[in-house]
Scaffold this motif. Structure first.
Motif, mmCIF file in Angstrom:
data_model
loop_
_atom_site.group_PDB
_atom_site.id
_atom_site.type_symbol
_atom_site.label_atom_id
_atom_site.label_comp_id
_atom_site.label_asym_id
_atom_site.label_seq_id
_atom_site.Cartn_x
_atom_site.Cartn_y
_atom_site.Cartn_z
ATOM 1 N N ARG A 124 -0.898 1.187 17.087
ATOM 2 C CA ARG A 124 -1.387 2.226 16.178
ATOM 3 C C ARG A 124 -0.845 3.617 16.474
ATOM 4 O O ARG A 124 -0.642 4.404 15.564
ATOM 5 C CB ARG A 124 -2.919 2.290 16.233
ATOM 6 N N LEU B 30 -10.538 3.360 18.527
ATOM 7 C CA LEU B 30 -10.183 1.936 18.429
ATOM 8 C C LEU B 30 -11.424 1.053 18.535
ATOM 9 O O LEU B 30 -11.524 0.030 17.850
ATOM 10 C CB LEU B 30 -9.172 1.567 19.517
ATOM 11 N N ALA C 269 -9.104 8.435 21.672
ATOM 12 C CA ALA C 269 -8.284 7.361 21.106
ATOM 13 C C ALA C 269 -8.958 6.006 21.315
ATOM 14 O O ALA C 269 -9.016 5.176 20.399
ATOM 15 C CB ALA C 269 -6.897 7.363 21.741
ATOM 16 N N LEU C 270 -9.506 5.795 22.517
ATOM 17 C CA LEU C 270 -10.173 4.519 22.818
ATOM 18 C C LEU C 270 -11.448 4.364 21.997
ATOM 19 O O LEU C 270 -11.712 3.277 21.458
ATOM 20 C CB LEU C 270 -10.461 4.407 24.314
ATOM 21 N N GLN D 51 -6.675 -5.577 25.089
ATOM 22 C CA GLN D 51 -6.596 -5.456 23.633
ATOM 23 C C GLN D 51 -6.461 -3.991 23.216
ATOM 24 O O GLN D 51 -5.730 -3.667 22.273
ATOM 25 C CB GLN D 51 -7.836 -6.076 22.984
ATOM 26 N N LEU D 52 -7.156 -3.102 23.935
ATOM 27 C CA LEU D 52 -7.063 -1.671 23.632
ATOM 28 C C LEU D 52 -5.663 -1.144 23.909
ATOM 29 O O LEU D 52 -5.133 -0.338 23.131
ATOM 30 C CB LEU D 52 -8.106 -0.891 24.439
ATOM 31 N N ALA E 126 -3.512 -2.419 21.053
ATOM 32 C CA ALA E 126 -3.858 -1.739 19.798
ATOM 33 C C ALA E 126 -3.363 -0.299 19.805
ATOM 34 O O ALA E 126 -2.853 0.196 18.799
ATOM 35 C CB ALA E 126 -5.373 -1.780 19.575
ATOM 36 N N ALA E 127 -3.490 0.381 20.951
ATOM 37 C CA ALA E 127 -3.015 1.763 21.055
ATOM 38 C C ALA E 127 -1.505 1.818 20.867
ATOM 39 O O ALA E 127 -0.989 2.688 20.160
ATOM 40 C CB ALA E 127 -3.414 2.366 22.401
ATOM 41 N N GLN F 166 -13.535 -4.640 22.114
ATOM 42 C CA GLN F 166 -12.210 -5.029 22.574
ATOM 43 C C GLN F 166 -12.166 -4.963 24.092
ATOM 44 O O GLN F 166 -12.884 -4.190 24.709
ATOM 45 C CB GLN F 166 -11.133 -4.090 22.004
ATOM 46 N N GLU G 217 -13.640 0.006 15.555
ATOM 47 C CA GLU G 217 -13.266 -1.161 14.749
ATOM 48 C C GLU G 217 -13.866 -2.449 15.282
ATOM 49 O O GLU G 217 -13.741 -3.491 14.662
ATOM 50 C CB GLU G 217 -11.740 -1.255 14.684
#
Length: 169
Positions: free
Chosen positions: A35, A17, A13-14, A27-28, A31-32, A23, A20
């Motif tokens: 998303r 992310l 997952a990381l 921020q991760l 974003a997780a 980060q 893109e």
């Protein structure tokens, strides 16, 4: 070293992310949550435990140092390769880990007042998730994002239906 075999879903997952762009850990986490929030939870502690392991494995590298000692992470070529191999691999069994459903399994041991409180609080959360998912469907630009958002709508509806079926008394 075979990075794919040791890649867990949180690491994947990381890496996804980070595909893109660079980060920070914070921020991760954000974003997780944005998303994946309706179907895959990633905690702050998991992110901060996973990032050094990914760096040690050569799948990410340290990027720019940010404000307040925040550290950016950048996916490496090996990280991109491992992520793409993970994506193409067999997904294996899909497990749902829901603290709410676990509580509902044992709801008969709660008092009626506790059950009402649990159900009402959960309904508030899932009504919010339902509205957010409906909004996400409207703004989804690619078919994958739209399908995932529609899943979020269906999941929220299913949980709300489950909550309506739980006896409060």
């Amino acid at each position: 070293m075979d990075h794919v075999s040791e890649l867990n879903a949180t690491a994947a997952a990381l890496l996804g992310l980070l595909h893109e762009g660079p980060q920070t850990g914070g921020q991760l986490v954000a974003a997780a949550r944005e998303r994946f929030g309706s179907f895959f939870s990633v905690t702050r502690s998991q992110v901060y435990r996973e990032l050094p392991a990914l760096a040690d494995s050569g799948l990410v590298r340290l990027g720019k140092q940010g404000p307040r000692s925040s550290q950016q992470y950048v996916i490496t070529a090996a990280g991109k390769k491992a992520f793409k191999a993970w994506l193409a691999g067999e997904p294996g069994p899909d497990h749902l880990r829901s603290p709410l459903i676990l509580r509902l399994v044992h709801a008969s041991t709660l008092t009626a007042k506790q059950r009402v409180g649990l159900i009402d609080a959960a309904k508030q959360v899932y009504n919010g998730e339902h509205e957010a998912a409906k909004s996400a469907v409207k703004v989804a630009e690619d078919p994958y994002a739209k399908a995932i958002a529609e899943f979020g709508v269906a999941r929220a509806k299913a949980v709300l239906k489950l909550l309506d079926s739980i006896p409060k008394s």
